[in-house]
Design a protein around this motif. Structure first.
Motif, short mmCIF file in Angstrom:
data_model
loop_
_atom_site.label_atom_id
_atom_site.label_comp_id
_atom_site.label_asym_id
_atom_site.label_seq_id
_atom_site.Cartn_x
_atom_site.Cartn_y
_atom_site.Cartn_z
N ASN A 108 0.82 -1.20 0.00
CA ASN A 108 0.00 0.00 0.00
C ASN A 108 0.86 1.26 0.00
N GLU A 109 0.56 2.16 -0.95
CA GLU A 109 1.24 3.46 -1.08
C GLU A 109 2.74 3.32 -1.37
N LYS A 110 3.15 2.22 -1.97
CA LYS A 110 4.56 2.00 -2.31
C LYS A 110 4.72 1.86 -3.81
N ALA A 111 5.93 2.12 -4.27
CA ALA A 111 6.29 1.82 -5.65
C ALA A 111 6.92 0.43 -5.64
N VAL A 112 6.52 -0.40 -6.57
CA VAL A 112 6.97 -1.80 -6.58
C VAL A 112 7.75 -2.09 -7.85
N GLY A 113 8.94 -2.61 -7.65
CA GLY A 113 9.76 -3.07 -8.76
C GLY A 113 9.67 -4.58 -8.83
N ILE A 114 9.14 -5.08 -9.92
CA ILE A 114 9.04 -6.53 -10.08
C ILE A 114 10.34 -7.00 -10.73
N ILE A 115 10.98 -7.95 -10.06
CA ILE A 115 12.23 -8.51 -10.57
C ILE A 115 12.10 -10.03 -10.59
N CYS A 116 13.01 -10.70 -11.25
CA CYS A 116 13.11 -12.16 -11.19
C CYS A 116 14.59 -12.48 -11.03
N SER A 117 14.96 -13.00 -9.89
CA SER A 117 16.37 -13.26 -9.59
C SER A 117 16.86 -14.58 -10.19
N THR A 118 16.01 -15.26 -10.94
CA THR A 118 16.44 -16.45 -11.67
C THR A 118 16.28 -16.20 -13.16
N ASP A 119 16.76 -17.12 -13.97
CA ASP A 119 16.66 -16.96 -15.42
C ASP A 119 15.36 -17.54 -15.98
N ALA A 120 14.32 -17.51 -15.19
CA ALA A 120 13.04 -18.05 -15.63
C ALA A 120 12.43 -17.17 -16.72
#
Length: 166
Positions: A62-74
């Motif tokens: 809530n009320e945050k900026a979200v960075g979606i990452i993937c730490s694997t090579d999927a």
């Protein structure tokens, strides 16, 4: 006895400082690693992915900026990202497929681009130098200020580097 009057030449120069730090976003930025929702941390299986998302309390974003990452090579299919966005959209103020660092820079540039800079019109302006600021911020600032200012400088009021004079 003679009284000596000291003149502050920096103040008398009429130069106005623009500090990029004034435009730094205050929104908290967090990363969400999509790996945590993958089968064996590597594979998107629709049923397991949906169940994993259903178990998450997305209100923590809530009320945050979200960075979606993937730490694997999927390989993440677009529909999986869309499902994730559907869950985040009621809470997050900003979501992107990027690191927190990249999102900070994007939001910072956006705040600068939408700032009201009319107060700098026909002025001598120095953009304050800070070693830890991303150079892209100075690029954006120069582009925004050039059509407005009489003189554009970089550094500090006392010893600026002249970039442009009209």
């Amino acid at each position: 006895m003679d009284q000596k009057i000291f003149i502050n030449k920096a103040e008398a120069s009429g130069i106005i400082a623009l500090d990029l730090l004034d435009y730094k976003p205050t929104t908290e930025i967090v990363e969400l690693d999509i790996k945590d929702h993958l089968f064996m941390g590597m594979i998107v299986k629709e049923k397991e992915f949906k169940e994993s998302l259903a178990a998450v309390d997305f209100s923590v974003y809530n009320e945050k900026a979200v960075g979606i990452i993937c730490s694997t090579d999927a390989i993440i299919p677009p529909w999986a990202l869309m499902m994730l966005m559907e869950k985040l959209s009621p809470y997050a103020v900003y979501v992107d497929l990027n690191s927190a660092e990249t999102i900070l820079l994007d939001l910072w540039k956006r705040r600068l681009m939408y700032a009201d800079l009319k107060c700098y019109k026909n002025q001598k302006v120095v953009v304050r130098a800070k070693a830890d600021h991303d150079p892209a911020l100075y690029l954006v600032a120069a582009g925004l200020l050039k059509p407005l200012v009489k003189t554009l400088m970089y550094g500090e009021i006392g010893l600026p580097k002249v970039i442009f004079k009209s």
